[in-house]
Design a protein around this motif. Structure first.
Motif, PDB file in Angstrom:
ATOM      1  N   LYS A  13       0.812  -1.231   0.000  1.00 33.67           N
ATOM      2  CA  LYS A  13       0.000   0.000   0.000  1.00 33.67           C
ATOM      3  C   LYS A  13       0.842   1.278   0.000  1.00 33.67           C
ATOM      4  CE  LYS A  13      -0.583  -0.013   4.990  1.00 33.67           C
ATOM      5  NZ  LYS A  13      -1.504  -0.309   6.089  1.00 33.67           N
ATOM      6  N   ASN A  14       2.059   1.212   0.488  1.00 33.46           N
ATOM      7  CA  ASN A  14       2.900   2.410   0.457  1.00 33.46           C
ATOM      8  C   ASN A  14       3.846   2.433  -0.738  1.00 33.46           C
ATOM      9  OD1 ASN A  14       1.816   3.411   2.895  1.00 33.46           O
ATOM     10  ND2 ASN A  14       3.098   1.962   4.023  1.00 33.46           N
ATOM     11  N   LEU A  15       3.686   1.465  -1.642  1.00 33.81           N
ATOM     12  CA  LEU A  15       4.609   1.344  -2.777  1.00 33.81           C
ATOM     13  C   LEU A  15       3.939   1.595  -4.131  1.00 33.81           C
ATOM     14  CD1 LEU A  15       6.392  -1.989  -1.679  1.00 33.81           C
ATOM     15  CD2 LEU A  15       7.243   0.344  -1.363  1.00 33.81           C
ATOM     16  N   PHE A  38     -14.006  -4.954  -3.364  1.00 30.53           N
ATOM     17  CA  PHE A  38     -13.495  -3.573  -3.400  1.00 30.53           C
ATOM     18  C   PHE A  38     -13.470  -2.945  -2.005  1.00 30.53           C
ATOM     19  CE2 PHE A  38     -12.509  -1.260  -7.329  1.00 30.53           C
ATOM     20  CZ  PHE A  38     -12.545  -2.306  -8.209  1.00 30.53           C
ATOM     21  N   ARG A  39     -14.544  -3.213  -1.243  1.00 32.60           N
ATOM     22  CA  ARG A  39     -14.624  -2.647   0.100  1.00 32.60           C
ATOM     23  C   ARG A  39     -13.419  -3.089   0.936  1.00 32.60           C
ATOM     24  NH1 ARG A  39     -19.894  -4.444   0.758  1.00 32.60           N
ATOM     25  NH2 ARG A  39     -21.028  -2.680  -0.105  1.00 32.60           N
ATOM     26  N   GLY A  63      -6.071  -0.481   1.924  1.00 37.94           N
ATOM     27  CA  GLY A  63      -5.138   0.513   1.373  1.00 37.94           C
ATOM     28  C   GLY A  63      -5.875   1.739   0.900  1.00 37.94           C
ATOM     29  N   PRO A  64      -6.375   2.555   1.852  1.00 38.24           N
ATOM     30  CA  PRO A  64      -7.255   3.679   1.473  1.00 38.24           C
ATOM     31  C   PRO A  64      -6.592   4.707   0.559  1.00 38.24           C
ATOM     32  CG  PRO A  64      -6.935   3.583   3.879  1.00 38.24           C
ATOM     33  CD  PRO A  64      -6.176   2.441   3.305  1.00 38.24           C
ATOM     34  N   GLY A  80     -15.040   2.739  -2.805  1.00 42.68           N
ATOM     35  CA  GLY A  80     -13.665   3.180  -3.028  1.00 42.68           C
ATOM     36  C   GLY A  80     -13.167   2.966  -4.444  1.00 42.68           C
ATOM     37  N   LEU A  81     -14.070   2.999  -5.432  1.00 38.83           N
ATOM     38  CA  LEU A  81     -13.614   2.884  -6.824  1.00 38.83           C
ATOM     39  C   LEU A  81     -12.827   4.146  -7.191  1.00 38.83           C
ATOM     40  CD1 LEU A  81     -13.781   1.310  -9.569  1.00 38.83           C
ATOM     41  CD2 LEU A  81     -15.734   2.780 -10.126  1.00 38.83           C
TER      42      LEU A  81
END
Ligand SMILES: *[C@@H]1O[C@H](CO)[C@@H](O)[C@H](O)[C@H]1NC(C)=O
Length: 562
Positions: free
Chosen positions: A320-322, A352-353, A359-360, A394-395
């Motif tokens: 998620k941070n990459l 998706f949720r 990883g918001p 979160g699309l």
């Protein structure tokens, strides 16, 4: 006069609808061989629609012989359908508008003009929209008809049109205008001089060092980590985004339960980042049956849900941070394995949720085909995007793959039509897997240029990813490549790509104060800039400035002195 004005404002030139009684206010011109049709007051527009019952085959539905379909013609097709019952044990029905063309040769061609998967009664009226190119050979007759639902499912249809779509001869000018408006901003220069320096002595270089717009490629992660140095260097030099090709796909990175190769994918992602390349990660799950890991297939119920949830949280958590993007549920217009197995049409929303929660900050994408390079599922993709958007899961965007058919020239009129349709959903569109094929590298260059101009010049497009560049690492080989063979030759297609992305669409200007004055404007492409000041041809390095030009104008103040 008003009619002329209206014509000028139409985004697309449409001809005469060749469907008769498309409004379905009566049964005239509509055929219902072997099935029962009746006029009903259940309608989408006007007062009536046509209800179809008593079907025995999926391909049966109200049909009409088209009046004057022209060989090679380009047509836009629209219609509406509403299901009257669902089928027990099925998540939904495929609903379609189909065109069949009988050729003078005796052959019949069937074209799925607009397909919409997993339709249910709860969807109400469904807007089918698509387009097609009529066959080039002599056409004897042609028919448009509804099809798709299982025979046990009854439906109502309404409002059908088949309309010639005229080639947009202004597309290049429109694309250029959009590029000028969307991909550039103003830099306002204000210069003062002192110490007896005159304007004629001063020159200012405005040099773009990096572009913001995403031009990327799929990355063969093994090659990029430990392979041919020419491949690695070309990728680092000429692309600012990369897509993990196979290395992060579930079935390939976890061939046995718990036996997971994280290193290939994640190390490649880290190496890309260390070279300043942003990453689209591809893909968390793939709903097409053959790409579901074999060891996942026997799982059912809560065990399956837990396994999917673990896969999503594990891979998103580690990346998620990459990465900037994840393709979450690949080709979900074409495959429904998870939804089918769990008997839950909305399970794709749940996927998706979970991904979005894990990883918001990563933009979560759908990614599909037959939506932009061809148009059979364009309307269905718009509807899917709207459904995801409304569900608030979160699309972040929708990917259009854009593998153009073998030897199929990109058609800027249709590309714009498709992007406009998907754009109605109001989410960014990324071109995620571009390739065209032509064994003539000069034609290939022209075709890539057409596609790039159509994409870069459309306001809804956020980035363009090629699905490879080197023939030796391209799934479609040399016919699609920009760099050829073991000798690693930049071919005409590659040269065209570099000319466009590194010259035409990059800013590099020199302004002499004697010509431009002390206050002047430069409209430049979005990206990183270095400003250099020269007095009598010699750079005054202490006056150099660097900044990033984004969507808003940027002011540059320069006080020129010795
Ligand atoms: C900018 O243009 C000049 C003159 O054409 C050229 O010499 C220089 O290499 C260019 N710089 C960049 C960064 O493209």
């Amino acid at each position: 006069m008003s009619c002329l004005v209206l014509l000028c404002l139409l985004p697309l030139a449409l001809g005469q609808n060749i469907v008769q009684n498309g409004n379905m206010e009566t049964m005239d011109h509509w055929n219902c061989w072997n099935i029962h049709c009746e006029l009903t007051t259940d309608h989408h527009s006007g007062q009536h629609g046509i209800k179809a019952t008593g079907r025995n085959h999926y391909y049966e539905g109200p049909s009409q012989t088209l009046n004057g379909l022209k060989a090679n013609g380009r047509y836009k097709v629209e219609g509406w359908i509403k299901l009257l019952n669902d089928q027990a044990g099925h998540l939904g029905q495929n609903v379609e508008l189909e065109v069949s063309v009988d050729l003078n040769t005796g052959k019949t061609t069937y074209i799925a003009v607009a397909s919409h998967p997993l339709a249910r009664t709860s969807d109400g009226w469904i807007h089918l929209t698509g387009d097609f190119n009529a066959p080039a050979e002599g056409i004897k007759s042609s028919t448009v008809y509804y099809q798709g639902p299982s025979p046990s499912v009854n439906f109502v249809v309404d409002s059908v049109s088949v309309t010639p779509l005229v080639a947009n001869t202004h597309w290049r000018a429109e694309s250029d205008a959009t590029i000028e408006r969307m991909r550039k901003s103003d830099m306002n220069f204000h210069v003062t001089t002192s110490g007896g320096i005159s304007d004629s002595q001063v020159e200012i270089d405005v040099i773009q060092t990096k572009k913001s717009f995403a031009f990327g490629t799929v990355v063969d992660c093994k090659e990029y980590l430990n392979g041919d140095q020419r491949y690695i260097n070309f990728l680092n030099k000429h692309f600012n985004w990369g897509v993990t090709g196979n290395a992060l796909k579930w079935d390939l990175m976890e061939p046995q339960k718990g036996q997971i190769d994280y290193d290939t994918g994640i190390n490649a992602v880290k190496k890309l980042r260390s070279n300043g390349i942003k990453v689209r990660a591809h893909n968390i799950v793939w709903s097409v049956d053959q790409f579901v890991p074999w060891w996942v297939k026997p799982l059912r119920g809560q065990t399956l849900k837990d396994t999917v949830k673990h896969r999503i949280q594990d891979i998103v958590g580690r990346t998620k941070n990459l990465v900037e993007h994840w393709d979450v549920d690949n080709e979900n217009l074409h495959g429904f394995w998870f939804q089918n197995t769990l008997n839950d049409r909305d399970y794709n929303l749940e996927i998706f949720r979970i991904a979005h929660q894990a990883g918001p900050n990563v933009k979560m994408f759908l990614n599909d085909y037959s939506v932009v390079s061809s148009g059979g599922m364009t309307g269905a993709y718009r509807d899917q995007a709207i459904r995801f958007k409304n569900a608030n899961v979160g699309l972040g965007g929708v990917g259009a793959q854009c593998h153009f058919g073998d030897n199929v020239e990109p058609d800027p009129t249709l590309i714009k039509e498709h992007l406009d349709t998907i754009g109605q959903a109001g989410v960014p569109i990324w071109i995620t897997e571009l390739d065209v094929t032509n064994s003539d590298e000069h034609k290939r260059a022209d075709w890539y240029e057409t596609a790039l101009r159509a994409f870069y010049g459309h306001p809804a497009v956020g980035g363009v990813m090629f699905w490879g560049f080197w023939s030796e690492r391209h799934w479609r080989g040399d016919a699609a490549a920009m760099v050829s063979g073991n000798e690693f030759r930049l071919n005409a297609a590659g040269q065209r790509f570099l000319d466009l992305t590194e010259k035409t669409w990059m800013t590099n200007e020199t302004h002499k104060l004697s010509q431009s004055g002390k206050n002047f404007k430069v409209r430049g492409f979005h990206g990183d800039y270095t400003i250099k000041v020269k007095v009598n041809g010699k750079e005054v390095t202490s006056l150099a400035q660097s900044f990033t030009l984004g969507k808003s104008a940027h002011t540059v103040n320069l006080r020129v002195h010795h």
